[in-house]
Design a protein around this motif. Structure first.
Motif, PDB file in Angstrom:
ATOM      1  N   SER A  76       0.824  -1.199   0.000  1.00 45.87           N
ATOM      2  CA  SER A  76       0.000   0.000   0.000  1.00 45.87           C
ATOM      3  C   SER A  76       0.864   1.257   0.000  1.00 45.87           C
ATOM      4  O   SER A  76       0.596   2.210  -0.736  1.00 45.87           O
ATOM      5  CB  SER A  76      -0.919  -0.004   1.225  1.00 45.87           C
ATOM      6  N   GLU A  77       1.896   1.271   0.836  1.00 41.45           N
ATOM      7  CA  GLU A  77       2.808   2.416   0.880  1.00 41.45           C
ATOM      8  C   GLU A  77       3.498   2.609  -0.464  1.00 41.45           C
ATOM      9  O   GLU A  77       3.660   3.744  -0.930  1.00 41.45           O
ATOM     10  CB  GLU A  77       3.853   2.230   1.979  1.00 41.45           C
ATOM     11  N   GLU A  78       3.891   1.525  -1.100  1.00 40.21           N
ATOM     12  CA  GLU A  78       4.555   1.605  -2.401  1.00 40.21           C
ATOM     13  C   GLU A  78       3.600   2.153  -3.467  1.00 40.21           C
ATOM     14  O   GLU A  78       3.988   2.989  -4.289  1.00 40.21           O
ATOM     15  CB  GLU A  78       5.092   0.235  -2.808  1.00 40.21           C
ATOM     16  N   ARG A  79       2.354   1.698  -3.460  1.00 37.85           N
ATOM     17  CA  ARG A  79       1.363   2.215  -4.417  1.00 37.85           C
ATOM     18  C   ARG A  79       1.130   3.709  -4.189  1.00 37.85           C
ATOM     19  O   ARG A  79       1.073   4.498  -5.135  1.00 37.85           O
ATOM     20  CB  ARG A  79       0.048   1.449  -4.298  1.00 37.85           C
ATOM     21  N   TYR A  80       1.007   4.113  -2.919  1.00 40.75           N
ATOM     22  CA  TYR A  80       0.803   5.524  -2.587  1.00 40.75           C
ATOM     23  C   TYR A  80       1.995   6.352  -3.046  1.00 40.75           C
ATOM     24  O   TYR A  80       1.838   7.400  -3.669  1.00 40.75           O
ATOM     25  CB  TYR A  80       0.586   5.680  -1.078  1.00 40.75           C
ATOM     26  N   ARG A  81       3.208   5.867  -2.760  1.00 44.89           N
ATOM     27  CA  ARG A  81       4.418   6.585  -3.159  1.00 44.89           C
ATOM     28  C   ARG A  81       4.471   6.748  -4.672  1.00 44.89           C
ATOM     29  O   ARG A  81       4.770   7.821  -5.190  1.00 44.89           O
ATOM     30  CB  ARG A  81       5.661   5.845  -2.651  1.00 44.89           C
ATOM     31  N   ASN A  82       4.157   5.673  -5.412  1.00 48.51           N
ATOM     32  CA  ASN A  82       4.151   5.754  -6.881  1.00 48.51           C
ATOM     33  C   ASN A  82       3.104   6.730  -7.381  1.00 48.51           C
ATOM     34  O   ASN A  82       3.347   7.477  -8.330  1.00 48.51           O
ATOM     35  CB  ASN A  82       3.925   4.370  -7.487  1.00 48.51           C
ATOM     36  N   LEU A  83       1.942   6.722  -6.757  1.00 44.25           N
ATOM     37  CA  LEU A  83       0.876   7.653  -7.137  1.00 44.25           C
ATOM     38  C   LEU A  83       1.336   9.097  -6.963  1.00 44.25           C
ATOM     39  O   LEU A  83       1.200   9.926  -7.866  1.00 44.25           O
ATOM     40  CB  LEU A  83      -0.381   7.378  -6.299  1.00 44.25           C
ATOM     41  N   VAL A  84       1.894   9.402  -5.809  1.00 45.62           N
ATOM     42  CA  VAL A  84       2.352  10.763  -5.514  1.00 45.62           C
ATOM     43  C   VAL A  84       3.522  11.148  -6.416  1.00 45.62           C
ATOM     44  O   VAL A  84       3.533  12.227  -7.013  1.00 45.62           O
ATOM     45  CB  VAL A  84       2.729  10.904  -4.026  1.00 45.62           C
ATOM     46  N   GLU A  85       4.498  10.264  -6.530  1.00 47.26           N
ATOM     47  CA  GLU A  85       5.701  10.576  -7.298  1.00 47.26           C
ATOM     48  C   GLU A  85       5.435  10.720  -8.792  1.00 47.26           C
ATOM     49  O   GLU A  85       6.149  11.453  -9.476  1.00 47.26           O
ATOM     50  CB  GLU A  85       6.781   9.515  -7.058  1.00 47.26           C
ATOM     51  N   ASN A  86       4.422  10.043  -9.311  1.00 43.88           N
ATOM     52  CA  ASN A  86       4.150  10.072 -10.747  1.00 43.88           C
ATOM     53  C   ASN A  86       2.947  10.924 -11.140  1.00 43.88           C
ATOM     54  O   ASN A  86       2.597  10.982 -12.317  1.00 43.88           O
ATOM     55  CB  ASN A  86       3.980   8.643 -11.267  1.00 43.88           C
ATOM     56  N   SER A  87       2.347  11.580 -10.182  1.00 48.20           N
ATOM     57  CA  SER A  87       1.185  12.415 -10.474  1.00 48.20           C
ATOM     58  C   SER A  87       1.609  13.640 -11.292  1.00 48.20           C
ATOM     59  O   SER A  87       2.635  14.262 -11.006  1.00 48.20           O
ATOM     60  CB  SER A  87       0.536  12.881  -9.174  1.00 48.20           C
ATOM     61  N   PRO A  88       0.806  14.021 -12.282  1.00 51.93           N
ATOM     62  CA  PRO A  88       1.101  15.256 -13.008  1.00 51.93           C
ATOM     63  C   PRO A  88       0.723  16.499 -12.197  1.00 51.93           C
ATOM     64  O   PRO A  88       1.128  17.606 -12.529  1.00 51.93           O
ATOM     65  CB  PRO A  88       0.244  15.137 -14.271  1.00 51.93           C
ATOM     66  N   ASP A  89      -0.047  16.308 -11.127  1.00 47.02           N
ATOM     67  CA  ASP A  89      -0.438  17.407 -10.239  1.00 47.02           C
ATOM     68  C   ASP A  89       0.610  17.590  -9.152  1.00 47.02           C
ATOM     69  O   ASP A  89       1.274  16.633  -8.741  1.00 47.02           O
ATOM     70  CB  ASP A  89      -1.778  17.120  -9.562  1.00 47.02           C
ATOM     71  N   ILE A  90       0.748  18.805  -8.667  1.00 49.66           N
ATOM     72  CA  ILE A  90       1.635  19.060  -7.533  1.00 49.66           C
ATOM     73  C   ILE A  90       0.937  18.535  -6.283  1.00 49.66           C
ATOM     74  O   ILE A  90      -0.212  18.876  -6.006  1.00 49.66           O
ATOM     75  CB  ILE A  90       1.941  20.560  -7.390  1.00 49.66           C
ATOM     76  N   ILE A  91       1.616  17.688  -5.552  1.00 54.93           N
ATOM     77  CA  ILE A  91       1.113  17.171  -4.285  1.00 54.93           C
ATOM     78  C   ILE A  91       2.161  17.530  -3.248  1.00 54.93           C
ATOM     79  O   ILE A  91       3.347  17.245  -3.417  1.00 54.93           O
ATOM     80  CB  ILE A  91       0.885  15.647  -4.329  1.00 54.93           C
ATOM     81  N   PHE A  92       1.712  18.172  -2.187  1.00 57.43           N
ATOM     82  CA  PHE A  92       2.654  18.587  -1.160  1.00 57.43           C
ATOM     83  C   PHE A  92       1.980  18.586   0.201  1.00 57.43           C
ATOM     84  O   PHE A  92       0.754  18.525   0.311  1.00 57.43           O
ATOM     85  CB  PHE A  92       3.254  19.964  -1.475  1.00 57.43           C
ATOM     86  N   THR A  93       2.805  18.627   1.228  1.00 50.20           N
ATOM     87  CA  THR A  93       2.296  18.710   2.589  1.00 50.20           C
ATOM     88  C   THR A  93       2.906  19.931   3.248  1.00 50.20           C
ATOM     89  O   THR A  93       4.050  20.321   2.952  1.00 50.20           O
ATOM     90  CB  THR A  93       2.620  17.454   3.427  1.00 50.20           C
ATOM     91  N   ILE A  94       2.121  20.517   4.135  1.00 51.99           N
ATOM     92  CA  ILE A  94       2.626  21.625   4.944  1.00 51.99           C
ATOM     93  C   ILE A  94       2.310  21.326   6.403  1.00 51.99           C
ATOM     94  O   ILE A  94       1.344  20.629   6.723  1.00 51.99           O
ATOM     95  CB  ILE A  94       2.058  22.997   4.510  1.00 51.99           C
ATOM     96  N   SER A  95       3.139  21.850   7.255  1.00 51.09           N
ATOM     97  CA  SER A  95       2.936  21.697   8.690  1.00 51.09           C
ATOM     98  C   SER A  95       1.795  22.617   9.125  1.00 51.09           C
ATOM     99  O   SER A  95       1.424  23.541   8.387  1.00 51.09           O
ATOM    100  CB  SER A  95       4.220  22.056   9.441  1.00 51.09           C
ATOM    101  N   PRO A  96       1.241  22.405  10.307  1.00 52.49           N
ATOM    102  CA  PRO A  96       0.157  23.280  10.772  1.00 52.49           C
ATOM    103  C   PRO A  96       0.555  24.755  10.832  1.00 52.49           C
ATOM    104  O   PRO A  96      -0.298  25.627  10.754  1.00 52.49           O
ATOM    105  CB  PRO A  96      -0.172  22.732  12.164  1.00 52.49           C
ATOM    106  N   ASP A  97       1.863  25.043  10.939  1.00 49.49           N
ATOM    107  CA  ASP A  97       2.286  26.442  10.963  1.00 49.49           C
ATOM    108  C   ASP A  97       2.703  26.954   9.580  1.00 49.49           C
ATOM    109  O   ASP A  97       3.286  28.027   9.453  1.00 49.49           O
ATOM    110  CB  ASP A  97       3.384  26.668  12.002  1.00 49.49           C
ATOM    111  N   GLY A  98       2.386  26.176   8.522  1.00 48.17           N
ATOM    112  CA  GLY A  98       2.535  26.673   7.156  1.00 48.17           C
ATOM    113  C   GLY A  98       3.848  26.386   6.458  1.00 48.17           C
ATOM    114  O   GLY A  98       4.082  26.888   5.353  1.00 48.17           O
ATOM    115  N   PHE A  99       4.720  25.576   7.042  1.00 47.27           N
ATOM    116  CA  PHE A  99       5.989  25.249   6.409  1.00 47.27           C
ATOM    117  C   PHE A  99       5.837  24.022   5.509  1.00 47.27           C
ATOM    118  O   PHE A  99       5.191  23.047   5.884  1.00 47.27           O
ATOM    119  CB  PHE A  99       7.080  24.988   7.458  1.00 47.27           C
ATOM    120  N   ILE A 100       6.458  24.058   4.344  1.00 45.39           N
ATOM    121  CA  ILE A 100       6.410  22.947   3.396  1.00 45.39           C
ATOM    122  C   ILE A 100       7.226  21.788   3.972  1.00 45.39           C
ATOM    123  O   ILE A 100       8.383  21.965   4.351  1.00 45.39           O
ATOM    124  CB  ILE A 100       6.957  23.365   2.023  1.00 45.39           C
TER     125      ILE A 100
END
Length: 186
Positions: A76-100
């Motif tokens: 499952s983690e590998e599928r998720y990683r592949n999905l995120v890494e190969n997505s044409p959309d920007i996918i990102f996370t930020i901390s609750p205080d707004g840092f990438i």
């Protein structure tokens, strides 16, 4: 012991006998009905006064279900990683205080920036100055348990231009606490 694990088990046991140290390892066994189970073996070598091995004792615990769960989680983690890494959309996370905290490769191809140059920086630094107030307002709404947010903001690119993107965001919780905000931009 499963045929493919016999040499491995033999080497572990030989090493334990030679070093007179406790052992702990996993291997497969084949039951009389032909089914295969995964066992976690743990034990120790008993020595006499001359430090000669006289016997071994230990236990074997059936961890087949645990192993299947671990394998499923890894897949499952590998599928998720592949999905995120190969997505044409920007996918990102930020901390609750707004840092990438993470950016996928699409960030680089769409903005020209190296993603690792932006990890640890404030997300709003990437936005057009006119979009910052709305972005801060949306961040605060997410932090107050509004679970989804949709916006159109302009993203600053390395060539000095702005790329208009549709942003969607959602909050990730752990033990009732916000740990991260996951964002998608297209």
């Amino acid at each position: 012991v499963h045929l493919q694990d016999r040499e491995y088990v033999r080497l572990i046991i030989e090493r334990a006998l030679q070093d007179k140290q406790p052992f702990s390892f996993g291997h497969r066994i084949v039951l009389s009905d032909g089914s295969v189970r995964t066992i976690h073996a743990r034990g120790q070598v008993i020595v006499n006064a001359n430090r000669n091995a006289i016997k071994m004792h230990g236990t074997g615990q059936d961890i087949t279900l645990l192993k299947k769960i671990e394998d499923a989680l890894h897949s499952s983690e590998e599928r998720y990683r592949n999905l995120v890494e190969n997505s044409p959309d920007i996918i990102f996370t930020i901390s609750p205080d707004g840092f990438i905290t993470s950016l996928n490769p699409a960030f680089e191809s769409l903005t020209g920036w190296q993603r690792y140059d932006w990890i640890g920086k404030q997300f709003i630094q990437l936005l057009h100055p006119s979009d910052i107030a709305d972005a801060n307002q949306r961040l605060q709404a997410l932090l107050h348990k509004e679970t989804d947010s949709f916006s159109e903001w302009r993203l600053y690119t390395k060539n000095g231009r702005y790329l208009t993107c549709d942003f969607s965001s959602t909050v990730l919780f752990e033990s009732g606490q916000i740990i991260s905000i996951v964002c998608f931009a297209r």
